[in-house]
Write an enzyme that holds these catalytic residues in place. Structure first.
Site, PDB file in Angstrom:
ATOM      1  CG  HIS A  93      44.449  33.483  41.590  1.00 37.30           C
ATOM      2  ND1 HIS A  93      44.461  33.186  40.249  1.00 37.30           N
ATOM      3  CD2 HIS A  93      43.179  33.277  42.010  1.00 37.30           C
ATOM      4  CE1 HIS A  93      43.238  32.824  39.884  1.00 37.30           C
ATOM      5  NE2 HIS A  93      42.436  32.867  40.932  1.00 37.30           N
ATOM      6  CD  GLU A 165      40.921  29.463  43.204  1.00 38.57           C
ATOM      7  OE1 GLU A 165      39.756  29.817  43.306  1.00 38.57           O
ATOM      8  OE2 GLU A 165      41.778  30.125  42.589  1.00 38.57           O
TER       9      GLU A 165
HETATM   10  C1  PEP Z   1      39.334  31.957  40.566  1.00 44.34           C
HETATM   11  O1  PEP Z   1      39.941  32.307  39.553  1.00 44.34           O
HETATM   12  O2  PEP Z   1      39.779  32.196  41.700  1.00 44.34           O
HETATM   13  C2  PEP Z   1      38.067  31.250  40.393  1.00 44.34           C
HETATM   14  C3  PEP Z   1      37.670  30.445  41.330  1.00 44.34           C
HETATM   15  O3  PEP Z   1      37.398  31.518  39.231  1.00 44.34           O
HETATM   16  P1  PEP Z   1      36.029  30.833  38.737  1.00 44.34           P
HETATM   17  O4  PEP Z   1      35.075  30.801  39.908  1.00 44.34           O
HETATM   18  O5  PEP Z   1      35.557  31.736  37.647  1.00 44.34           O
HETATM   19  O6  PEP Z   1      36.379  29.457  38.272  1.00 44.34           O
END
Ligand code: PEP
Length: 245
Positions: A93, A165
């Site tokens: 992450h 992400e």
């Molecule tokens: C995350 O940190 O994995 C994430 C997707 O956070 P958010 O949905 O709050 O953007």
């Protein structure tokens, strides 16, 4: 096809609040057709595991150690997570890469240890705003995948999941703006084909970064998007239920 929706509660809830939310979700989210995974913090995992039994919701962890056993103070073994009923483990992450200085070699070792323990790693990759603005996002992602998946072998495509992400789109970034569904879908297609070359299997790819009730349906309509990794919106029943539906 069922979507995989993973709630990453990070360190946002205390112990009692985690258990209360898990209890609420077992009542309110049971019976939805998608696969729903709750990832509480380590301390809450055993109690949340007991709450989720027979609920149809699955258990995930937010991290795991790079070894099954040994003198690693403060670490948690993937073998113990497996024994507790954990199925998925989030690895790489961006918050761990940034705040805990996790590099690709560590993430690669964690993926191998998780697979050896029978867990399904959810490998997070994502470019930062600098790479996006300089047009370098794709080569950056290709490198992240190459390092993280070096020497990783899986038997089935379902043994490993990748979450895209974009770091600039995660809601804890105060300027976060979600990416539109078409661009996300293009990036996920790119990531899936790069990962398929490295793994010789085509893994499921998820999108994460400011998913909320207002944009989840647009993302879901894109066939390549196999589901979501959700942070902030996974803490609110009304929002998370819409995303899971
Ligand atoms: C995350 O940190 O994995 C994430 C997707 O956070 P958010 O949905 O709050 O953007």
């Amino acid at each position: 096809m069922k979507k995989l929706i993973i709630a990453n509660w990070k360190m946002q809830l205390g112990y009692r609040a985690s258990l209360d939310l898990a209890r609420l979700y077992t009542k309110q989210l049971a019976g939805l057709k998608n696969e729903i995974v709750l990832c509480p913090d380590y301390l809450s995992l055993p109690a949340v595991s007991a709450i989720l039994k027979k609920s149809g919701l699955l258990l995930g962890a937010q991290d795991s150690a790079a070894s099954a056993r040994g003198a690693y103070t403060g670490e948690v073994s993937p073998a113990d997570l497996k024994a507790l009923g954990v199925k998925y483990v989030i690895l790489g992450h961006s918050e761990r890469r940034e705040h805990l200085h996790e590099n690709s070699a560590i993430i690669n070792a964690k993926i191998k240890a998780a697979l050896a323990a029978g867990l399904t790693p959810v490998l997070c990759v994502g470019e930062k705003i600098a790479e996006r603005e300089s047009g370098e996002a794709r080569p950056y992602l290709a490198e992240e995948l190459r390092h993280a998946l070096k020497g990783v072998k899986i038997k089935r495509a379902s043994d490993l999941v990748i979450a895209y992400e974009p770091v600039w789109a995660i809601s804890t970034n105060k300027d976060a703006k979600p990416i539109d569904a078409i661009s996300a879908s293009d990036m996920l297609g790119f990531i899936q084909s790069k990962a398929a070359n490295l793994l010789e299997k085509k893994p499921r790819v998820l999108y994460g970064g400011s998913v909320f009730p207002g944009n989840a349906a647009d993302f879901s309509a894109q066939p390549v998007i196999g589901g979501f990794l959700v942070g902030g919106a996974s803490l609110k029943l009304t929002d998370f239920k819409i995303i899971c539906s």
